[in-house]
Design a protein around this motif. Sequence first.
Motif, mmCIF file in Angstrom:
data_model
loop_
_atom_site.group_PDB
_atom_site.id
_atom_site.type_symbol
_atom_site.label_atom_id
_atom_site.label_comp_id
_atom_site.label_asym_id
_atom_site.label_seq_id
_atom_site.Cartn_x
_atom_site.Cartn_y
_atom_site.Cartn_z
ATOM 1 N N VAL A 263 -28.183 -22.271 12.216
ATOM 2 C CA VAL A 263 -27.638 -22.551 13.538
ATOM 3 C C VAL A 263 -27.807 -21.303 14.391
ATOM 4 O O VAL A 263 -27.473 -20.198 13.955
ATOM 5 C CB VAL A 263 -26.148 -22.945 13.469
ATOM 6 N N ALA A 264 -28.337 -21.473 15.586
ATOM 7 C CA ALA A 264 -28.565 -20.345 16.480
ATOM 8 C C ALA A 264 -28.344 -20.791 17.908
ATOM 9 O O ALA A 264 -28.223 -21.986 18.198
ATOM 10 C CB ALA A 264 -29.982 -19.799 16.299
ATOM 11 N N THR A 265 -28.292 -19.841 18.816
ATOM 12 C CA THR A 265 -28.143 -20.156 20.231
ATOM 13 C C THR A 265 -29.473 -20.051 20.970
ATOM 14 O O THR A 265 -29.510 -20.008 22.193
ATOM 15 C CB THR A 265 -27.107 -19.225 20.895
ATOM 16 N N ARG A 266 -30.554 -20.015 20.214
ATOM 17 C CA ARG A 266 -31.906 -20.067 20.780
ATOM 18 C C ARG A 266 -32.804 -20.740 19.753
ATOM 19 O O ARG A 266 -32.487 -20.768 18.560
ATOM 20 C CB ARG A 266 -32.422 -18.660 21.097
ATOM 21 N N PRO A 267 -33.920 -21.316 20.187
ATOM 22 C CA PRO A 267 -34.813 -21.957 19.227
ATOM 23 C C PRO A 267 -35.341 -20.954 18.207
ATOM 24 O O PRO A 267 -35.599 -19.788 18.532
ATOM 25 C CB PRO A 267 -35.945 -22.500 20.120
ATOM 26 N N LEU A 268 -35.497 -21.387 16.959
ATOM 27 C CA LEU A 268 -35.999 -20.537 15.892
ATOM 28 C C LEU A 268 -37.370 -21.033 15.434
ATOM 29 O O LEU A 268 -37.586 -22.240 15.302
ATOM 30 C CB LEU A 268 -35.040 -20.542 14.696
ATOM 31 N N ALA A 269 -38.244 -20.083 15.196
ATOM 32 C CA ALA A 269 -39.548 -20.428 14.626
ATOM 33 C C ALA A 269 -39.372 -20.767 13.152
ATOM 34 O O ALA A 269 -38.382 -20.387 12.522
ATOM 35 C CB ALA A 269 -40.511 -19.258 14.795
ATOM 36 N N VAL A 270 -40.321 -21.481 12.597
ATOM 37 C CA VAL A 270 -40.271 -21.836 11.183
ATOM 38 C C VAL A 270 -40.232 -20.556 10.341
ATOM 39 O O VAL A 270 -41.046 -19.651 10.526
ATOM 40 C CB VAL A 270 -41.479 -22.699 10.786
ATOM 41 N N GLY A 271 -39.269 -20.464 9.455
ATOM 42 C CA GLY A 271 -39.135 -19.289 8.595
ATOM 43 C C GLY A 271 -38.316 -18.178 9.200
ATOM 44 O O GLY A 271 -37.959 -17.222 8.508
ATOM 45 N N GLU A 272 -38.003 -18.263 10.493
ATOM 46 C CA GLU A 272 -37.215 -17.212 11.137
ATOM 47 C C GLU A 272 -35.745 -17.371 10.794
ATOM 48 O O GLU A 272 -35.190 -18.464 10.823
ATOM 49 C CB GLU A 272 -37.384 -17.271 12.650
ATOM 50 N N SER A 273 -35.103 -16.255 10.452
ATOM 51 C CA SER A 273 -33.682 -16.276 10.140
ATOM 52 C C SER A 273 -32.897 -15.670 11.287
ATOM 53 O O SER A 273 -33.256 -14.620 11.805
ATOM 54 C CB SER A 273 -33.399 -15.481 8.864
ATOM 55 N N PRO A 274 -31.808 -16.318 11.716
ATOM 56 C CA PRO A 274 -30.997 -15.754 12.794
ATOM 57 C C PRO A 274 -30.055 -14.657 12.353
ATOM 58 O O PRO A 274 -29.362 -14.082 13.169
ATOM 59 C CB PRO A 274 -30.215 -16.979 13.293
ATOM 60 N N VAL A 275 -29.965 -14.366 11.055
ATOM 61 C CA VAL A 275 -29.030 -13.358 10.568
ATOM 62 C C VAL A 275 -29.352 -12.009 11.196
ATOM 63 O O VAL A 275 -30.504 -11.572 11.214
ATOM 64 C CB VAL A 275 -29.095 -13.252 9.036
ATOM 65 N N GLY A 276 -28.337 -11.358 11.711
ATOM 66 C CA GLY A 276 -28.502 -10.037 12.295
ATOM 67 C C GLY A 276 -28.642 -10.052 13.802
ATOM 68 O O GLY A 276 -28.456 -9.045 14.451
ATOM 69 N N ALA A 277 -28.990 -11.198 14.379
ATOM 70 C CA ALA A 277 -29.084 -11.278 15.832
ATOM 71 C C ALA A 277 -27.677 -11.294 16.421
ATOM 72 O O ALA A 277 -26.746 -11.824 15.824
ATOM 73 C CB ALA A 277 -29.849 -12.531 16.254
#
Length: 351
Positions: A263-277
Amino acid sequence: MSLNKPFCISLLAFLVAGCSTVGPLFKGGKGRKTAPSAQVAAAPAVQDSCTTQADDLLLLPDVDPDGVRVVGQPCIEVRKNRPTILFGETESAHIRIPVCYNDPFPSSGELVVRLEEMKDEFCYPYDGKLISPFGRRGRSMHTGVDIKAVPNDTIRAAFPGVVRLSKYYSGYGNAIVVRHYNGIETVYAHQSKNLVRVNDVVEAGQPIGLAGRTGRATTEHLHFELRVAGEPVNPTMLIDTEKRDLCVDNTLYCYNRGGRIRVATRPLAVGESPVGASTTYAAAAPASSASGTKPSAEGSGASAFRYHYVQKGETLSHIAKRYSTTVADLCSLNGLTTKSILQIKQRLRVK
């Protein structure tokens, strides 16, 4: 003495015309103690602050738990033509349930929730001060935010939905889970009393509980969670705890990629992790492992958690033996009982 006829007629007319004042005089003057007006003026009608009318909208006054109108509070919007949702014993047993019973994702595996579109059906659950944020507490994970509360104050539903769970639940104390119509869920915990039952339909702002400190709590507060497919997500992606309002500028991009919830507040690319943002969070998203266990990506201390996905024919005893633990510990970590029925591909925390 005889009276002439014209005089008698005049006297009779005077008495009839003045009977409303003469009556009290003939009763020993008691009428003089009566208030100037014996009629009580009708109280002006209370005006609801919600005035917009629509064909699918029914406006009800906000009420306190005893059914008394709360003057000055906005009315609750009750929208008709909601989809029907009914929960059985399996769905109402635990806060986290198998994904097959709690899957908001379309076939694409991507769910987009635009909060700006939800602002007309939102109520901040309790107007209190944030006393504990979402995140790690030492080696444990705090899966929600804590809001300080006055004992027995009213807790309200954040969005419209249907109550999936309402009971005393381990460390949560008196807990409530509401499934909303977009599939996401909110959790409310530590109430002194729950005011709703499973399958009750609730609207945003409707009283659902009274603030307390039941369960594992050291003070009266509301423990509030946001969950997507059963996974806890940082509620501050949804609510602004300083302004005590909805984060209307945010859009939640939710992904289910092979059982990994992001779950993120912006679109994520395949394989991208939102952890740390700074503005995103990945809810308990396990990575693949050949051993059958899956370490969590839940924060910086992910190595502290281990997960197992249930295979056909496995029982709690089999899994406990495999990971050198006990059935009691497995139940405690996953909110289960020894009689719980495991589902194939159900994720269990084993460490």
